[in-house]
Design a protein around this motif. Structure first.
Motif, PDB file in Angstrom:
ATOM      1  N   MET A  15     -11.277  10.245  36.065  1.00 30.41           N
ATOM      2  CA  MET A  15     -12.344  11.182  36.410  1.00 30.41           C
ATOM      3  C   MET A  15     -12.302  12.406  35.510  1.00 30.41           C
ATOM      4  N   LEU A  16     -11.102  12.864  35.147  1.00 36.06           N
ATOM      5  CA  LEU A  16     -11.009  14.000  34.238  1.00 36.06           C
ATOM      6  C   LEU A  16     -11.550  13.637  32.861  1.00 36.06           C
ATOM      7  N   THR A  17     -11.279  12.407  32.435  1.00 39.11           N
ATOM      8  CA  THR A  17     -11.817  11.964  31.149  1.00 39.11           C
ATOM      9  C   THR A  17     -13.336  11.933  31.177  1.00 39.11           C
ATOM     10  N   GLN A  18     -13.887  11.417  32.279  1.00 35.99           N
ATOM     11  CA  GLN A  18     -15.333  11.395  32.399  1.00 35.99           C
ATOM     12  C   GLN A  18     -15.907  12.807  32.453  1.00 35.99           C
ATOM     13  N   ALA A  19     -15.190  13.716  33.111  1.00 36.10           N
ATOM     14  CA  ALA A  19     -15.665  15.100  33.170  1.00 36.10           C
ATOM     15  C   ALA A  19     -15.703  15.725  31.782  1.00 36.10           C
ATOM     16  N   SER A  20     -14.677  15.435  30.981  1.00 32.90           N
ATOM     17  CA  SER A  20     -14.682  15.971  29.618  1.00 32.90           C
ATOM     18  C   SER A  20     -15.831  15.393  28.796  1.00 32.90           C
ATOM     19  N   ASN A  21     -16.170  14.131  29.040  1.00 33.39           N
ATOM     20  CA  ASN A  21     -17.312  13.538  28.339  1.00 33.39           C
ATOM     21  C   ASN A  21     -18.616  14.207  28.749  1.00 33.39           C
ATOM     22  N   ILE A  22     -18.701  14.555  30.024  1.00 31.60           N
ATOM     23  CA  ILE A  22     -19.910  15.233  30.504  1.00 31.60           C
ATOM     24  C   ILE A  22     -20.051  16.598  29.844  1.00 31.60           C
ATOM     25  N   PHE A  23     -18.953  17.331  29.776  1.00 27.34           N
ATOM     26  CA  PHE A  23     -19.009  18.646  29.153  1.00 27.34           C
ATOM     27  C   PHE A  23     -19.328  18.554  27.661  1.00 27.34           C
ATOM     28  N   SER A  24     -18.870  17.488  27.017  1.00 25.32           N
ATOM     29  CA  SER A  24     -19.143  17.337  25.587  1.00 25.32           C
ATOM     30  C   SER A  24     -20.616  17.094  25.306  1.00 25.32           C
ATOM     31  N   SER A  25     -21.350  16.607  26.315  1.00 22.05           N
ATOM     32  CA  SER A  25     -22.787  16.356  26.132  1.00 22.05           C
ATOM     33  C   SER A  25     -23.647  17.506  26.646  1.00 22.05           C
ATOM     34  N   THR A  26     -23.012  18.624  26.981  1.00 20.36           N
ATOM     35  CA  THR A  26     -23.773  19.759  27.502  1.00 20.36           C
ATOM     36  C   THR A  26     -24.804  20.260  26.499  1.00 20.36           C
ATOM     37  N   LEU A  27     -24.449  20.236  25.233  1.00 25.77           N
ATOM     38  CA  LEU A  27     -25.366  20.708  24.196  1.00 25.77           C
ATOM     39  C   LEU A  27     -26.625  19.855  24.149  1.00 25.77           C
ATOM     40  N   ASP A  28     -26.464  18.545  24.277  1.00 23.47           N
ATOM     41  CA  ASP A  28     -27.630  17.664  24.294  1.00 23.47           C
ATOM     42  C   ASP A  28     -28.522  17.947  25.493  1.00 23.47           C
ATOM     43  N   VAL A  29     -27.903  18.169  26.643  1.00 26.69           N
ATOM     44  CA  VAL A  29     -28.676  18.472  27.846  1.00 26.69           C
ATOM     45  C   VAL A  29     -29.436  19.782  27.676  1.00 26.69           C
ATOM     46  N   LEU A  30     -28.769  20.788  27.120  1.00 27.47           N
ATOM     47  CA  LEU A  30     -29.412  22.080  26.902  1.00 27.47           C
ATOM     48  C   LEU A  30     -30.575  21.956  25.927  1.00 27.47           C
ATOM     49  N   PHE A  31     -30.383  21.179  24.871  1.00 27.47           N
ATOM     50  CA  PHE A  31     -31.446  20.959  23.889  1.00 27.47           C
ATOM     51  C   PHE A  31     -32.640  20.257  24.540  1.00 27.47           C
ATOM     52  N   SER A  32     -32.380  19.257  25.368  1.00 22.31           N
ATOM     53  CA  SER A  32     -33.464  18.557  26.063  1.00 22.31           C
ATOM     54  C   SER A  32     -34.204  19.492  27.016  1.00 22.31           C
ATOM     55  N   PHE A  33     -33.441  20.354  27.690  1.00 23.91           N
ATOM     56  CA  PHE A  33     -34.057  21.310  28.615  1.00 23.91           C
ATOM     57  C   PHE A  33     -34.975  22.271  27.873  1.00 23.91           C
ATOM     58  N   ILE A  34     -34.551  22.725  26.707  1.00 21.32           N
ATOM     59  CA  ILE A  34     -35.381  23.644  25.915  1.00 21.32           C
ATOM     60  C   ILE A  34     -36.670  22.960  25.476  1.00 21.32           C
ATOM     61  N   ILE A  35     -36.579  21.696  25.053  1.00 21.50           N
ATOM     62  CA  ILE A  35     -37.778  20.960  24.649  1.00 21.50           C
ATOM     63  C   ILE A  35     -38.739  20.816  25.819  1.00 21.50           C
ATOM     64  N   ILE A  36     -38.214  20.426  26.980  1.00 21.46           N
ATOM     65  CA  ILE A  36     -39.059  20.273  28.166  1.00 21.46           C
ATOM     66  C   ILE A  36     -39.716  21.601  28.531  1.00 21.46           C
ATOM     67  N   LEU A  37     -38.937  22.684  28.452  1.00 16.60           N
ATOM     68  CA  LEU A  37     -39.458  24.001  28.805  1.00 16.60           C
ATOM     69  C   LEU A  37     -40.599  24.412  27.888  1.00 16.60           C
ATOM     70  N   PHE A  38     -40.446  24.215  26.586  1.00 14.68           N
ATOM     71  CA  PHE A  38     -41.485  24.615  25.645  1.00 14.68           C
ATOM     72  C   PHE A  38     -42.733  23.742  25.797  1.00 14.68           C
ATOM     73  N   ILE A  39     -42.549  22.444  25.981  1.00 15.87           N
ATOM     74  CA  ILE A  39     -43.704  21.577  26.198  1.00 15.87           C
ATOM     75  C   ILE A  39     -44.444  21.984  27.461  1.00 15.87           C
ATOM     76  N   GLY A  40     -43.693  22.282  28.521  1.00 20.10           N
ATOM     77  CA  GLY A  40     -44.317  22.689  29.767  1.00 20.10           C
ATOM     78  C   GLY A  40     -45.084  23.998  29.652  1.00 20.10           C
ATOM     79  N   LEU A  41     -44.482  24.982  28.966  1.00 23.32           N
ATOM     80  CA  LEU A  41     -45.135  26.282  28.822  1.00 23.32           C
ATOM     81  C   LEU A  41     -46.392  26.188  27.953  1.00 23.32           C
TER      82      LEU A  41
END
Length: 352
Positions: free
Chosen positions: A142-168
């Motif tokens: 589970m700790l290994t999976q948690a570290s993988n999740i944190f490593s993809s935080t940048l991708d999630v943030l980038f996707s959120f920014i794209i969604i936000l700009f398209i929505g606005l």
């Protein structure tokens, strides 16, 4: 080249025809391959469109019922939502983060206890052997999976920014994009196309409103219910239950798992109590709130919805699972208006 059909007649296949068939096949295959790799991007665009529809719906309602113009109404909605989000984040984020940490520490122990319970019985031992170790993860896993999740935080943030700009941008100038799509339609079909787009937008808007209401009600009722049962980490579990309510049918099943595992640390009776609590909340949401909203949208068959959710979840992950239901809602409107009404000639009074 000469071939003989079943009537004994001959026809000639020329070399240009062969090249044309090969070219069409290659073009279709290339298009399908491009769409396959473009699906994640298309899902981001669709998520942005959903946000734009939500913002436009709120802003339009305010503009119709106040003296504010649509532009000022949209500004008010965006600032208001941002303020609510930041205030809520500052108030509950520390507590939720602390509870989430304790939850991550307690779940491995609950999984181990569940494994020990199954190991007491012959059928349980066979089940554990069938499942294997991968589905009964250790703390290290589970700790290994948690570290993988944190490593993809940048991708999630980038996707959120794209969604936000398209929505606005979509909410700021909705007519610009709708008119752009309409110009691609033959002139004699443009009025009908505009009606179809409007109906798709209204369906998605009311579906979003319904999900927001359901998420809020389920999340707010889960917290006191778990508190009465003496289950720890109620804020995190309530927030998780509310967020996963966005995914019909599948979301409630996912939300009950961590609560049931924590209840197992106390007693098997607590597990039953938690399951009954979640069953009551989801029945309340499914049989009271959802039907009220579906009067303004389309009634989606559960088998179709679950099937598409499983398909999108398997192929595209959790993000595809989240967007499967609104995609089904939009598709059913298109089928009803473009196929059932326009091609089959039905009146359209009976919704799919």
């Amino acid at each position: 080249m000469r071939d003989k059909n079943y009537k004994g007649q001959y026809f000639r296949i020329t070399v240009p025809q062969i090249f044309m068939v090969v070219g069409i096949t290659a073009a279709v295959a290339g298009t399908l391959l491009f769409l396959w790799y473009a699906i994640p991007v298309l899902l981001l665009v669709f998520a942005g469109i959903l946000l734009a529809i939500f913002l436009q719906g709120l802003s339009g309602w305010i503009a119709r019922h106040t003296f504010l113009s649509y532009g000022w109404s949209l500004t008010f909605v965006v600032l208001d939502l941002a303020t609510i989000f930041l205030v809520s984040l500052s108030l509950i984020a520390p507590e939720v983060a602390d509870q989430a940490y304790h939850l991550s520490q307690q779940l491995p122990e609950a999984l181990q206890r569940l494994k020990q319970y199954f190991a007491q019985y012959t059928w349980g031992q066979e089940l554990l052997a069938l499942i294997g170790k991968d589905l009964m993860p250790s703390r290290e896993f589970m700790l290994t999976q948690a570290s993988n999740i944190f490593s993809s935080t940048l991708d999630v943030l980038f996707s959120f920014i794209i969604i936000l700009f398209i929505g606005l941008y979509g909410a700021a100038q909705p007519r610009l994009y709708v008119d752009g799509i309409i110009r691609l339609i033959p002139i004699r079909k443009r009025q009908r196309a505009r009606m179809v787009l409007h109906q798709v937008g209204q369906t998605l808007l009311w579906w979003l409103f319904g999900r927001m209401i359901s998420m809020t009600v389920v999340g707010m009722l889960t917290v006191p219910g778990l508190w009465l049962l003496g289950i720890p980490n109620i804020l995190t579990l309530g927030l998780l239950a509310g967020l996963l309510t966005f995914i019909p049918y599948v979301g409630p099943v996912l939300s009950v798992v961590p609560a049931a595992l924590l209840a197992l640390l106390q007693s098997p009776i607590q597990v039953i109590n938690v399951l009954l609590l979640y069953l009551f909340l989801q029945s309340f949401e499914g049989y009271l709130l959802t039907p009220l909203v579906q009067k303004r949208t389309v009634a989606m068959p559960p088998i179709l919805t679950i099937s598409v959710q499983v398909l999108f979840g398997t192929l595209l992950g959790f993000f595809g699972l989240m967007l499967a239901t609104p995609l089904v809602a939009a598709l059913m409107v298109l089928i009803r208006m473009l196929y059932v009404e326009d091609i089959l000639g039905n009146s359209g009074k009976n919704k799919l």
